[in-house]
Enzyme design. Structure first.
Site, PDB file in Angstrom:
ATOM      1  N   LYS A  45      47.412  28.477  39.386  1.00  7.38           N
ATOM      2  CA  LYS A  45      46.120  28.343  38.713  1.00  7.38           C
ATOM      3  C   LYS A  45      45.515  26.950  38.880  1.00  7.38           C
ATOM      4  O   LYS A  45      46.156  26.007  39.332  1.00  7.38           O
ATOM      5  CB  LYS A  45      46.254  28.743  37.242  1.00  7.38           C
ATOM      6  CG  LYS A  45      46.397  30.258  37.110  1.00  7.38           C
ATOM      7  CD  LYS A  45      46.280  30.766  35.700  1.00  7.38           C
ATOM      8  CE  LYS A  45      46.269  32.307  35.713  1.00  7.38           C
ATOM      9  NZ  LYS A  45      46.242  32.865  34.357  1.00  7.38           N
ATOM     10  N   ARG A  72      54.681  35.373  35.092  1.00  9.94           N
ATOM     11  CA  ARG A  72      53.982  36.179  36.097  1.00  9.94           C
ATOM     12  C   ARG A  72      53.646  35.278  37.282  1.00  9.94           C
ATOM     13  O   ARG A  72      52.923  34.289  37.127  1.00  9.94           O
ATOM     14  CB  ARG A  72      52.721  36.771  35.472  1.00  9.94           C
ATOM     15  CG  ARG A  72      51.889  37.666  36.370  1.00  9.94           C
ATOM     16  CD  ARG A  72      50.670  38.182  35.611  1.00  9.94           C
ATOM     17  NE  ARG A  72      49.848  39.067  36.413  1.00  9.94           N
ATOM     18  CZ  ARG A  72      48.866  38.661  37.225  1.00  9.94           C
ATOM     19  NH1 ARG A  72      48.590  37.365  37.321  1.00  9.94           N
ATOM     20  NH2 ARG A  72      48.168  39.535  37.923  1.00  9.94           N
TER      21      ARG A  72
END
Length: 290
Positions: A224, A265
Site C-alpha cells: 500500500k 492479506r
C-alpha cells in the site's frame, strides 16, 4: 488482542499463528497487479501457487478498490470472479470473495467460497448483510467511509485509532442487528481506505486497541501507499513501486502477527508465510520459558 490465533470462526480451521490470506485480483486496474490474472485459468493457477507457497486461504476479487477506482457492473464482476472461485475450490483451496455486492457474494458462496470480505462492511449494498446472515459464513467488516473514487477526501480524524474503532463497532452492531451472528464477524482497520499515511502507521502501532471488540482482526497492508512513501527514492522522492514493497509488507506482517492479528492479506506469500511462522516460534519460546 488474543495471541493464540485460534479461530472461533464458523467453518474455518484453527490456526496457532497469524493466518496468511493470498490475493488474487481478477481485474485490469488493481494498483499493483492489475491485468496479470484476468484469464481465469491463469488466476486459478496463481491462487493454487499461493497455497503451495504457504497461503492458508485465497481472496478473490473482481473489482479494484484502489484510490480513484471506478466501479464495474455486477455482471462483469460475476463473470470475472465465479470461474476463479470454482476452480480454486476444486483445487482444494480455502477461498474468500472480495466484493461489495450481495449478488456476487451469494453466488461465490454457492460456488464454494467460505468468507465474504466486504471492504464496505455491508454498507455499499443494502442486501449484503442479509446474504451474510443467510449463508452463515465469516464476514469481514472493514472500516470504510465511502467509495474509492472519493475516499481520499474523507480522511479527516481527531483521534484516528479511537474513531476508526468506534465506527467499526457501530457497523458491527448494524450487521448483527441485520441477522449476522457475532461469531461470524472479522474486523479490518481498512488501511489506505480514507486514511493518510500517518493514519495507517497510527493504526498499525495500536492494533492492540482492537482487543476491546473481541473479534479476529484482519490486517491488509500489502504494497500500500504508506509503504511506498516510506521507501521513496532518496534522490527523486518517488515512491517505491508497488511490486517492490514486498519485503516491507513481510515486516508489517510479522509486526501485525506479534500484536495478535488473526490474518494478514498479501500479494506475495512466501516472505510473509515465513515471517508469521518466525513470530509464532518466538512467541512459543517466550511462552514456554515462563
Amino acid at each position: 488482542m488474543s495471541s493464540t490465533y485460534k479461530s472461533p470462526l464458523p467453518g474455518l480451521p484453527e490456526w496457532h499463528r497469524s493466518g496468511v490470506m493470498g490475493i488474487v485480483n481478477v481485474t485490469p486496474d488493481s494498483f499493483s497487479d492489475g491485468g496479470l490474472w484476468l484469464d481465469p485459468d491463469r488466476a486459478v493457477a496463481h491462487g493454487l501457487d499461493l497455497v503451495r507457497q504457504g497461503a492458508d486461504l485465497v481472496d478473490v476479487g473482481g473489482e479494484s478498490t484502489r484510490p480513484g477506482a471506478v466501479r464495474v457492473t455486477r455482471e462483469e464482476e460475476l463473470r470475472r470472479v465465479l470461474p476463479v472461485v470454482r476452480g480454486l475450490v476444486e483445487g482444494g483451496a480455502l477461498v474468500s470473495v472480495d466484493t461489495m455486492r450481495a449478488a456476487v457474494a451469494e453466488a461465490a458462496v454457492e460456488a464454494g467460497a467460505r468468507i465474504i470480505n466486504d471492504v464496505s462492511g455491508g454498507r455499499a449494498d443494502p442486501d449484503m448483510v442479509g446474504v451474510a446472515a443467510r449463508t452463515g459464513v465469516p464476514f469481514v467488516v472493514m472500516h470504510w467511509r465511502g467509495q474509492s473514487a472519493a475516499m481520499d477526501g474523507l480522511a479527516s480524524y481527531g483521534d484516528v485509532v479511537g474513531e476508526v474503532i468506534e465506527e467499526v463497532e457501530r457497523q458491527m452492531d448494524a450487521v448483527v442487528s441485520g441477522g449476522v451472528d457475532p461469531a461470524q464477524v472479522i474486523v479490518d482497520p481498512g488501511l489506505g481506505f480514507a486514511k493518510t499515511r500517518e493514519d495507517d502507521w497510527a493504526l498499525l502501532a495500536r492494533l492492540d486497541a482492537w482487543s476491546g471488540l473481541g473479534r479476529p482482526v484482519l490486517v491488509a497492508a500489502s504494497r500500500k501507499r504508506f509503504l511506498g512513501t516510506l521507501l521513496a527514492d532518496p534522490v527523486t522522492g518517488d515512491p517505491r513501486p508497488a511490486r517492490a514493497r514486498d519485503a516491507a509488507t513481510a515486516a508489517v506482517s510479522a509486526l501485525a502477527a506479534a500484536q495478535g492479528a488473526w490474518a494478514v492479506r498479501v500479494h506475495e506469500v512466501p516472505a510473509t508465510a515465513d515471517a508469521v511462522r518466525v513470530e509464532a516460534a518466538l512467541r512459543a519460546a517466550r511462552d514456554g520459558g515462563k
